[in-house]
Design an enzyme around this catalytic site. Structure first.
Site, PDB file in Angstrom:
ATOM      1  N   SER A   1      31.989  36.559  40.786  1.00 17.34           N
ATOM      2  CA  SER A   1      30.929  37.044  41.642  1.00 17.34           C
ATOM      3  C   SER A   1      31.000  36.483  43.058  1.00 17.34           C
ATOM      4  CB  SER A   1      29.594  36.720  40.970  1.00 17.34           C
ATOM      5  OG  SER A   1      28.566  37.516  41.455  1.00 17.34           O
TER       6      SER A   1
ATOM      7  N   ASP B   1      41.714  38.912  52.326  1.00 19.45           N
ATOM      8  CA  ASP B   1      41.898  40.158  53.075  1.00 19.45           C
ATOM      9  C   ASP B   1      42.092  39.910  54.564  1.00 19.45           C
ATOM     10  OD1 ASP B   1      41.721  41.574  50.767  1.00 19.45           O
ATOM     11  OD2 ASP B   1      39.854  42.634  51.248  1.00 19.45           O
TER      12      ASP B   1
ATOM     13  N   LYS C   1      33.774  40.169  38.313  1.00 21.36           N
ATOM     14  CA  LYS C   1      32.389  40.654  38.346  1.00 21.36           C
ATOM     15  C   LYS C   1      32.088  41.167  39.751  1.00 21.36           C
ATOM     16  CE  LYS C   1      27.565  39.308  37.706  1.00 21.36           C
ATOM     17  NZ  LYS C   1      27.144  39.522  39.114  1.00 21.36           N
TER      18      LYS C   1
END
Length: 453
Positions: free
Chosen positions: A297, A308, A322
């Site tokens: 999460s 990224d 999740k």
């Protein structure tokens, strides 16, 4: 913490009206509802009239609510009483006990993770273990609240756990002495070579500010400039979405951190850098993010954002997967719904639901003597009954563990112990930072990103 304060911490990355709890109230609802609700009322009436024992209304109402939420996904739940107390403790408290994060799975108490440095951690309890008995008394098939209540108690008192560990033939007993569990969401240490190691154990309140304080403390402790940072989020189950954004913003000075999309317009939100903290506090310093199958999460939000943006190299094991956001919706003054209201996406638009974050460099925890056995039983989001499916679809290979042999990872746990290495993943990350220049780390991150694209 007051319930109103808890309700304001609504976004968590761990029926909207309360059904009346009397026969007359149910009758009124049944009269207004369609045939679907008529079935519910018919079942209610049959149980009240014919069940072998008399059942009170509250038991039936709680069962209806639990059943509705269980039909949705594993993370939506009705919280009151002890459930709400546990959430308050996770966000802002301490208690006397063993220091375990647990769930009920098919009638068994399963360890999600022991808190670092807790009595359970020191006793050798591991993520994935099952507790079958407490002081010789069988707890299988019981209530999770009862098991948690038994494990908590005054500091200094002991309790005997009977543990089943997947991969072992027989259960074994462990006696653990309870202690005061002070939830420390962030800790740090300075490693040899002026390498900082910041451990983020959960995403409770003020985690972003705590990481900033740890970074500043490391700068004071270092003999000169810090040469690298390991941001360690292994076995971190998540928590506050806002704190995940704040932590990411510490190391980013531009671009998107995460976006969330829900069914209603108010759940479609984009979170960008430079909204919580200004600048990159570690500009020019290479970062390794450590994750494992217990990183979920909020941890995945941070790892995905730094990966990224090519700000960090992610090492360890594929994360939990999740990719949903839960909102805490108050129901009166002492109860709430923890309801899944959105999915979240990394800056590149990747959903981690089911597939998780794939590390740039997969590093097994070779210092775990039970690694080979336990790896077959690791549980992730994709293994949970009723989990949300990734709407983009995933290839089977994205959900499988990479089992290819790597010549760098041949040492056994015994051989590592002889060398004084107790945590191989951390050792590998720190050693990489010692050997790598900032330019080399940035190059490795770009190459990994090119492979993912």
């Amino acid at each position: 913490m007051k319930f109103a304060e808890l309700a304001r911490s609504a976004a968590l990355v761990t029926a909207l009206a309360l059904i009346p709890a009397t026969t007359a109230g149910l009758a009124q609802v049944e009269g207004r509802a369609g045939p679907e609700f008529s079935k519910v009322f018919a079942v209610y009436q049959r149980i009240k009239a014919s069940y072998v024992e008399e059942v009170d209304d509250q038991t039936l109402i709680d069962g209806m609510i639990d059943g509705m939420l269980a039909a949705l996904d594993p993370h939506s739940a009705y919280l009151d009483g002890s459930d709400l107390d546990r959430l308050e403790t996770m966000i802002d408290g301490n208690y006397s006990g063993l220091g375990l994060s647990v769930i009920m799975e098919d009638g068994a108490v399963k360890i999600i993770s022991p808190f670092r440095g807790s009595p359970a951690d020191k006793a050798g309890i591991k993520a994935g273990d099952f507790i079958t008995h407490l002081d010789g008394k069988l707890i299988y098939g019981g209530e999770l609240d009862d098991a948690v209540a038994q494990m908590r108690g005054p500091a200094g008192t002991a309790i005997r756990l009977t543990v089943f560990r997947p991969g072992r033939d027989e259960p074994f007993d462990v006696t653990v002495t309870r202690g005061v569990i002070e939830l420390e969401p962030v800790t740090h240490e300075l490693m040899d070579g002026n390498i900082g190691h910041i451990m983020v154990n959960e995403f409770s309140r003020d985690v972003g500010a705590d990481v900033l304080a740890s970074w500043e403390a490391l700068q004071q402790e270092a003999s000169g400039r810090l040469n690298g940072l390991v941001l360690d989020m292994r076995s971190n189950p998540g928590g506050s979405l806002d704190e995940a954004v704040a932590l990411s913003d510490l190391f980013l000075d531009d671009g998107r951190i995460v976006s969330q999309r829900g069914r209603i317009r108010g759940e479609n939100i984009v979170y960008n850098a430079e909204t919580v903290f200004r600048g990159d506090i570690a500009e020019g310093i290479p970062i390794v993010v450590l994750i494992d199958a217990g990183s979920a999460s909020a941890s995945e939000i941070v790892a995905g954002a730094l990966q990224d943006h090519r700000r960090a190299v992610v090492m360890g094991d594929r994360s939990f997967g999740k990719g949903s956001v839960q909102s805490l919706l108050p129901l009166g003054s002492d109860a709430a719904l923890k309801l899944t209201t959105a999915r979240y996406y990394t800056p590149s638009g990747h959903s981690v639901q089911e597939g998780g974050i794939k590390p740039d460099i997969a590093v097994p925890q070779l210092s775990d003597p039970d690694l080979a056995q336990r790896s077959r039983f690791i549980m992730r989001e994709s293994d949970l009954r009723g989990h949300l499916v990734n709407e983009l679809g995933l290839e089977d290979s994205a959900l499988e563990t990479d089992k290819r042999d790597d010549p760098r990872f041949k040492l056994t746990a015994e051989e590592l112990k002889e060398q004084g290495i107790e945590d191989f993943q951390l050792h590998y990350a720190v050693d990489t930072l010692r050997r790598a220049s900032p330019n080399a780390m940035a190059s490795a991150s770009r190459k990994s990103a090119a492979k993912r694209n």
